[in-house]
Every structure is written in structure tokens, then in C-alpha cells.
Design a protein around this motif. Sequence first.
Motif, mmCIF file in Angstrom:
data_model
loop_
_atom_site.group_PDB
_atom_site.id
_atom_site.type_symbol
_atom_site.label_atom_id
_atom_site.label_comp_id
_atom_site.label_asym_id
_atom_site.label_seq_id
_atom_site.Cartn_x
_atom_site.Cartn_y
_atom_site.Cartn_z
ATOM 1 N N LEU A 175 -13.554 20.660 -38.764
ATOM 2 C CA LEU A 175 -13.107 22.028 -38.500
ATOM 3 C C LEU A 175 -11.769 22.271 -39.188
ATOM 4 N N GLN A 176 -11.682 23.337 -39.927
ATOM 5 C CA GLN A 176 -10.495 23.621 -40.730
ATOM 6 C C GLN A 176 -9.630 24.694 -40.073
ATOM 7 N N LEU A 177 -8.354 24.369 -39.908
ATOM 8 C CA LEU A 177 -7.374 25.304 -39.374
ATOM 9 C C LEU A 177 -6.275 25.495 -40.409
ATOM 10 N N SER A 178 -5.219 26.208 -40.040
ATOM 11 C CA SER A 178 -4.108 26.438 -40.964
ATOM 12 C C SER A 178 -3.399 25.125 -41.275
ATOM 13 N N ASP A 179 -2.586 25.132 -42.336
ATOM 14 C CA ASP A 179 -1.876 23.912 -42.742
ATOM 15 C C ASP A 179 -1.013 23.368 -41.604
ATOM 16 N N ARG A 180 -0.347 24.251 -40.882
ATOM 17 C CA ARG A 180 0.537 23.795 -39.806
ATOM 18 C C ARG A 180 -0.274 23.128 -38.694
ATOM 19 N N SER A 181 -1.395 23.707 -38.358
ATOM 20 C CA SER A 181 -2.247 23.111 -37.334
ATOM 21 C C SER A 181 -2.866 21.807 -37.823
ATOM 22 N N GLN A 182 -3.207 21.731 -39.105
ATOM 23 C CA GLN A 182 -3.745 20.492 -39.646
ATOM 24 C C GLN A 182 -2.709 19.376 -39.586
ATOM 25 N N ARG A 183 -1.451 19.692 -39.808
ATOM 26 C CA ARG A 183 -0.396 18.674 -39.704
ATOM 27 C C ARG A 183 -0.247 18.209 -38.256
ATOM 28 N N TYR A 184 -0.425 19.129 -37.319
ATOM 29 C CA TYR A 184 -0.380 18.749 -35.907
ATOM 30 C C TYR A 184 -1.531 17.785 -35.585
ATOM 31 N N ILE A 185 -2.714 18.074 -36.071
ATOM 32 C CA ILE A 185 -3.860 17.187 -35.868
ATOM 33 C C ILE A 185 -3.541 15.786 -36.380
ATOM 34 N N GLU A 186 -2.994 15.707 -37.578
ATOM 35 C CA GLU A 186 -2.670 14.407 -38.165
ATOM 36 C C GLU A 186 -1.611 13.677 -37.346
ATOM 37 N N HIS A 187 -0.634 14.423 -36.833
ATOM 38 C CA HIS A 187 0.441 13.814 -36.047
ATOM 39 C C HIS A 187 -0.104 13.231 -34.737
ATOM 40 N N ILE A 188 -0.952 13.983 -34.039
ATOM 41 C CA ILE A 188 -1.515 13.503 -32.774
ATOM 42 C C ILE A 188 -2.458 12.322 -33.019
ATOM 43 N N LEU A 189 -3.282 12.418 -34.041
ATOM 44 C CA LEU A 189 -4.235 11.351 -34.331
ATOM 45 C C LEU A 189 -3.523 10.039 -34.669
ATOM 46 N N ALA A 190 -2.328 10.120 -35.234
ATOM 47 C CA ALA A 190 -1.590 8.921 -35.642
ATOM 48 C C ALA A 190 -0.903 8.209 -34.481
ATOM 49 N N LEU A 191 -0.844 8.825 -33.303
ATOM 50 C CA LEU A 191 -0.207 8.168 -32.164
ATOM 51 C C LEU A 191 -0.914 6.851 -31.854
ATOM 52 N N ASP A 192 -0.128 5.841 -31.493
ATOM 53 C CA ASP A 192 -0.716 4.546 -31.148
ATOM 54 C C ASP A 192 -1.726 4.679 -30.008
ATOM 55 N N SER A 193 -1.417 5.536 -29.049
ATOM 56 C CA SER A 193 -2.313 5.725 -27.908
ATOM 57 C C SER A 193 -3.655 6.304 -28.344
ATOM 58 N N MET A 194 -3.628 7.267 -29.255
ATOM 59 C CA MET A 194 -4.873 7.855 -29.756
ATOM 60 C C MET A 194 -5.669 6.843 -30.571
ATOM 61 N N GLN A 195 -4.975 6.024 -31.345
ATOM 62 C CA GLN A 195 -5.662 5.002 -32.128
ATOM 63 C C GLN A 195 -6.281 3.935 -31.231
ATOM 64 N N GLN A 196 -5.606 3.623 -30.116
ATOM 65 C CA GLN A 196 -6.167 2.664 -29.168
ATOM 66 C C GLN A 196 -7.411 3.222 -28.509
ATOM 67 N N TRP A 197 -7.345 4.496 -28.098
ATOM 68 C CA TRP A 197 -8.519 5.140 -27.495
ATOM 69 C C TRP A 197 -9.685 5.141 -28.479
ATOM 70 N N LEU A 198 -9.405 5.493 -29.733
ATOM 71 C CA LEU A 198 -10.441 5.539 -30.756
ATOM 72 C C LEU A 198 -11.046 4.165 -30.986
ATOM 73 N N SER A 199 -10.200 3.150 -31.061
ATOM 74 C CA SER A 199 -10.686 1.790 -31.273
ATOM 75 C C SER A 199 -11.603 1.358 -30.142
ATOM 76 N N ASP A 200 -11.197 1.654 -28.906
ATOM 77 C CA ASP A 200 -12.037 1.320 -27.755
ATOM 78 C C ASP A 200 -13.355 2.096 -27.791
ATOM 79 N N ALA A 201 -13.279 3.371 -28.169
ATOM 80 C CA ALA A 201 -14.480 4.216 -28.215
ATOM 81 C C ALA A 201 -15.509 3.669 -29.191
ATOM 82 N N LEU A 202 -15.055 3.163 -30.321
ATOM 83 C CA LEU A 202 -15.971 2.675 -31.343
ATOM 84 C C LEU A 202 -16.637 1.365 -30.953
ATOM 85 N N GLU A 203 -16.111 0.702 -29.932
ATOM 86 C CA GLU A 203 -16.713 -0.539 -29.443
ATOM 87 C C GLU A 203 -17.812 -0.283 -28.419
ATOM 88 N N GLU A 204 -17.922 0.946 -27.940
ATOM 89 C CA GLU A 204 -18.895 1.262 -26.897
ATOM 90 C C GLU A 204 -20.292 1.493 -27.484
#
Length: 228
Positions: A175-204
Motif C-alpha cells: 500500500l502506497q502512501l505519501s513520502d512522509r508516511s512511508q518514512r514513518y512506516i520504515e521507522h516503525i518497522l525498523a524498531l527492534d521490537s517490531m523485528q522481534q515480533w516479525l521474526s517470531d511470526a515467521l516461525e509459526e
Amino acid sequence: MSLTLWIANKNYSSWSLRPWLALVEAGIAFEEKQVAFTHAGGNPEFIRFSPTAKVPVLQDGDLTVWESLAIIEYLAERYDGIWPASPLARAWARCAAAEMHAGFTALRNRCPMNCALELRFDAVPDDLAKDLERLDQLWREGLERFGGPFLTGSHFSAVDAFFAPVVFRCIGFGLQLSDRSQRYIEHILALDSMQQWLSDALEEPPEPGHEADSRANATPVADKRLAD
């Protein structure tokens, strides 16, 4: 440790992600207990710990708190940093979180959270396009008013937790949003907590009902569970 958070599959349970992320980002100790979905509608076992037979549920000793927004407010009464310190930012954050909790129906229905799959629409449906327009407007308002990189300024707060599943949806469905919103997406996705959740999700393992829901409106183009 008195706090226990009951959640379901990390790959699918957007509502579980919200309080989990708020707890982790606030540095609050808790015990995580997971009961997996048996079908797209839930799991009969949820009734053992949840009065609504839904997740998430927070237990604090003998006290049970259900519904993600109620869990967040309970935590805010006990711990600093759940909501923004500024009254203006806090009011805006609560409005935005409540809007996410009750609204964006097309976004939630047409783009169910599935951390493992990448899917694409042949054409974005009109109701989804309307939700995305409002989402982009809301995110840009927060980022511009409070300066970013989070929605209410320099610190993560509950409002970011409420939109974290949308970050996974935007990535998964392209889903494509404005540049500012896309940067927010990248910032949240890069959080260690989000990466941990994602890693756990992919193991299920996949749950057929939720997988079918994910594919109902869009075409899968990649499955991260199959990546080397």
C-alpha cells in the motif's frame, strides 16, 4: 512478575500486537502467554482466560483486563510513558488510537494482517482507497504537528502501537502512501521490537482460515516463510 499478556498468533493477531508492543517499548516486564488460533474466528480455549473468548487479555494478579484500548489505559494508570506527556499530544493520540480501534473497516477487512505474505491488488478497491487517504492524512497531521519521527514526537507512545499492525499491512499489501508516511512506516518497522515480533511470526505454522482470508482480495506474490 504480576503482569501476564495473553496473545494469539503473531503472524495474524493485530490486536495482540498493540499492547505487546506498548509493554515492550515502555520497558515493562510481563509474561507472554500464547494460545494459537484454531480457525479464522478464534479458538474455543480463549474462554479459559478471556471473558469475550478473544485476545488480547492482560492479567494483573487476580485482575483481568480485556480489549486492547482498555489494556492501554490500565497500563497508563500504572506506568509513565504510555501516552505522550503533553496534554495536546496526548489528546490527539487518544483520538487517533480510538479512530483506529473503531474505524478503518475496509483496511482491516481487505488487508488482514499477515506478516509472512506479500500480496498485491489488481486495483485498489474504492473503500480501501478512502481509508488509505484518511490514514495518510492522519499520519501526516501527527508527524507534522509534533515533529516526528513517531506520531506524537520524539518518543514512541500508545498511538504508534495502535498503528503498528497497519505498518505490517502496508508492507504486506504494497500500500502506497505519501513520502512522509512511508518514512514513518520504515521507522516503525525498523524498531527492534517490531523485528522481534516479525521474526517470531515467521516461525509459526500457517493457519488455513487466516491464510484464506489474506488471499481473499489480493494475489500472493511471496511468502517470507519460504525464504532461505
